[in-house]
Design a protein around this motif. Sequence first.
Motif, mmCIF file in Angstrom:
data_model
loop_
_atom_site.group_PDB
_atom_site.id
_atom_site.type_symbol
_atom_site.label_atom_id
_atom_site.label_comp_id
_atom_site.label_asym_id
_atom_site.label_seq_id
_atom_site.Cartn_x
_atom_site.Cartn_y
_atom_site.Cartn_z
ATOM 1 N N MET A 134 0.802 -1.210 0.000
ATOM 2 C CA MET A 134 0.000 0.000 0.000
ATOM 3 C C MET A 134 0.843 1.271 0.000
ATOM 4 O O MET A 134 0.436 2.287 -0.570
ATOM 5 N N GLN A 135 2.017 1.230 0.618
ATOM 6 C CA GLN A 135 2.844 2.422 0.705
ATOM 7 C C GLN A 135 3.853 2.526 -0.437
ATOM 8 O O GLN A 135 3.958 3.565 -1.092
ATOM 9 N N GLU A 136 4.584 1.427 -0.684
ATOM 10 C CA GLU A 136 5.659 1.483 -1.670
ATOM 11 C C GLU A 136 5.291 0.911 -3.040
ATOM 12 O O GLU A 136 6.100 0.927 -3.949
ATOM 13 N N ARG A 137 4.071 0.362 -3.147
ATOM 14 C CA ARG A 137 3.644 -0.260 -4.413
ATOM 15 C C ARG A 137 4.589 -1.364 -4.845
ATOM 16 O O ARG A 137 4.968 -1.491 -6.003
ATOM 17 N N GLN A 138 4.996 -2.172 -3.888
ATOM 18 C CA GLN A 138 5.875 -3.300 -4.170
ATOM 19 C C GLN A 138 5.634 -4.377 -3.133
ATOM 20 O O GLN A 138 5.015 -4.139 -2.091
ATOM 21 N N ALA A 139 6.111 -5.578 -3.437
ATOM 22 C CA ALA A 139 5.961 -6.703 -2.513
ATOM 23 C C ALA A 139 7.281 -7.442 -2.417
ATOM 24 O O ALA A 139 7.951 -7.679 -3.429
ATOM 25 N N SER A 140 7.667 -7.793 -1.179
ATOM 26 C CA SER A 140 8.920 -8.511 -0.948
ATOM 27 C C SER A 140 8.614 -9.931 -0.486
ATOM 28 O O SER A 140 7.947 -10.128 0.528
ATOM 29 N N ILE A 141 9.093 -10.896 -1.266
ATOM 30 C CA ILE A 141 8.878 -12.311 -0.956
ATOM 31 C C ILE A 141 10.225 -13.026 -1.008
ATOM 32 O O ILE A 141 10.922 -12.977 -2.033
ATOM 33 N N GLY A 143 13.054 -12.279 0.222
ATOM 34 C CA GLY A 143 14.174 -11.383 -0.038
ATOM 35 C C GLY A 143 14.189 -10.761 -1.408
ATOM 36 O O GLY A 143 15.097 -9.985 -1.736
ATOM 37 N N ILE A 144 13.219 -11.067 -2.245
ATOM 38 C CA ILE A 144 13.144 -10.500 -3.591
ATOM 39 C C ILE A 144 11.974 -9.526 -3.653
ATOM 40 O O ILE A 144 10.848 -9.863 -3.291
ATOM 41 N N THR A 145 12.261 -8.301 -4.102
ATOM 42 C CA THR A 145 11.236 -7.262 -4.177
ATOM 43 C C THR A 145 10.750 -7.117 -5.608
ATOM 44 O O THR A 145 11.548 -6.983 -6.542
ATOM 45 N N SER A 146 9.428 -7.144 -5.769
ATOM 46 C CA SER A 146 8.818 -7.021 -7.098
ATOM 47 C C SER A 146 7.843 -5.855 -7.099
ATOM 48 O O SER A 146 7.092 -5.651 -6.144
ATOM 49 N N ALA A 147 7.878 -5.073 -8.179
ATOM 50 C CA ALA A 147 6.958 -3.942 -8.315
ATOM 51 C C ALA A 147 5.557 -4.440 -8.631
ATOM 52 O O ALA A 147 5.378 -5.439 -9.336
ATOM 53 N N LEU A 148 4.556 -3.746 -8.104
ATOM 54 C CA LEU A 148 3.172 -4.076 -8.388
ATOM 55 C C LEU A 148 2.716 -3.347 -9.648
ATOM 56 O O LEU A 148 3.300 -2.330 -10.036
ATOM 57 N N PRO A 149 1.691 -3.846 -10.301
ATOM 58 C CA PRO A 149 1.223 -3.201 -11.539
ATOM 59 C C PRO A 149 0.657 -1.813 -11.264
ATOM 60 O O PRO A 149 0.204 -1.517 -10.160
ATOM 61 N N GLU A 150 0.702 -0.982 -12.276
ATOM 62 C CA GLU A 150 0.110 0.352 -12.187
ATOM 63 C C GLU A 150 -1.095 0.422 -13.111
ATOM 64 O O GLU A 150 -1.041 -0.115 -14.208
ATOM 65 N N PRO A 151 -2.159 1.094 -12.703
ATOM 66 C CA PRO A 151 -2.389 1.659 -11.363
ATOM 67 C C PRO A 151 -2.662 0.552 -10.345
ATOM 68 O O PRO A 151 -3.049 -0.554 -10.715
ATOM 69 N N PHE A 152 -2.461 0.874 -9.069
ATOM 70 C CA PHE A 152 -2.707 -0.094 -8.002
ATOM 71 C C PHE A 152 -3.506 0.583 -6.905
ATOM 72 O O PHE A 152 -3.152 1.671 -6.445
ATOM 73 N N MET A 153 -4.602 -0.049 -6.483
ATOM 74 C CA MET A 153 -5.416 0.494 -5.397
ATOM 75 C C MET A 153 -6.024 -0.642 -4.598
ATOM 76 O O MET A 153 -6.466 -1.643 -5.164
ATOM 77 N N VAL A 154 -6.005 -0.491 -3.280
ATOM 78 C CA VAL A 154 -6.636 -1.452 -2.379
ATOM 79 C C VAL A 154 -7.960 -0.871 -1.899
ATOM 80 O O VAL A 154 -8.020 0.280 -1.444
ATOM 81 N N MET A 155 -9.014 -1.660 -2.038
ATOM 82 C CA MET A 155 -10.301 -1.326 -1.434
ATOM 83 C C MET A 155 -10.582 -2.396 -0.387
ATOM 84 O O MET A 155 -10.786 -3.565 -0.732
ATOM 85 N N ALA A 156 -10.547 -2.017 0.871
ATOM 86 C CA ALA A 156 -10.756 -2.973 1.957
ATOM 87 C C ALA A 156 -12.129 -2.760 2.576
ATOM 88 O O ALA A 156 -12.578 -1.618 2.730
#
Length: 325
Positions: A134-141, A143-156
Amino acid sequence: MSTAETSSTVDVASVQKLADGIRESVQRVIVGKSETIDIAVLALLCRGHVLLEDVPGTGKTTLAKALAASLDCQFGRIQFTPDLVPGDVLGVNFYNASKGEFEFREGPVFSQILLADEINRATPRTQSALLEAMQERQASIDGITSALPEPFMVMATLNPVEMEGTFPLPEAQLDRFMVRASLGYPDRSEESSMLDRFRAGQDPDAIQPSATAEQLISARNAVDSVTVNDTVRDYLLDIVEGTRRSTSLRLGASPRASLALQHAAQGWAAMNGRSYVLPDDVKYLAVPVLAHRLLAETTTELRGQATAQIVGDIVEATPVPIERE
């Protein structure tokens, strides 16, 4: 009019047109609730995330799907449950025996519009898996960090009435949602119209995209250029500082909240065809942007005074600047 001013006007006009198109698409399946739809579109334009706090069956999931469909964006859904683990959200590395190597299987977080359904049913460990996304638009799994697609939005979504088997959202999580909104029950005429639509066999998922992801990204850049003069910025800061001085609150608005309120005001101005922010923009958005980030004092909670009411009182007590020639 200078070339820069002409360009800014054209950009704002395109933002307004795009927002109107998304709003019309969503309203084909959501009856009424124009204010909530506007808030969701605003968050989309401002790279923000939305917390929908409401009782079951009011259309929260439908709203998220409709937003994704109106933009031809990839839609992902996570049904949060107590046994959910971070790998179910982010993805996992698994061993492919046929290839003799490890492969990464993306989780639903690698979507453009992500619905986190009943987010407070998951454990804090699983909830925190969304913090980086939500903050950096990326995910770390692993030890490997991958960028999330753009646009990206979470609706909770959050059910405010059922507390058994739920975990409260930590302040760090709440602070990452730009706005909190609620659909609420429809009025009688809206509910009657909804029943007519479904009786006629209207497909609630039949939405044609009104814009592309690329157009949304361009509109987001235009929102960033909307002018916030010093007078309006001082008014915004007065409201934020008011939450920090309030004796009814034990946690005031963070600097992230100040940035979110300013950005939201820029987006609201652009949605209304203006290339500059008015104090009324800040005043209108103060509650949906700030209230969910604050913590009330225990005595205030016992009196039944919600943070939304406290923010409203602070806004009313803050002098509105008057524009002078």
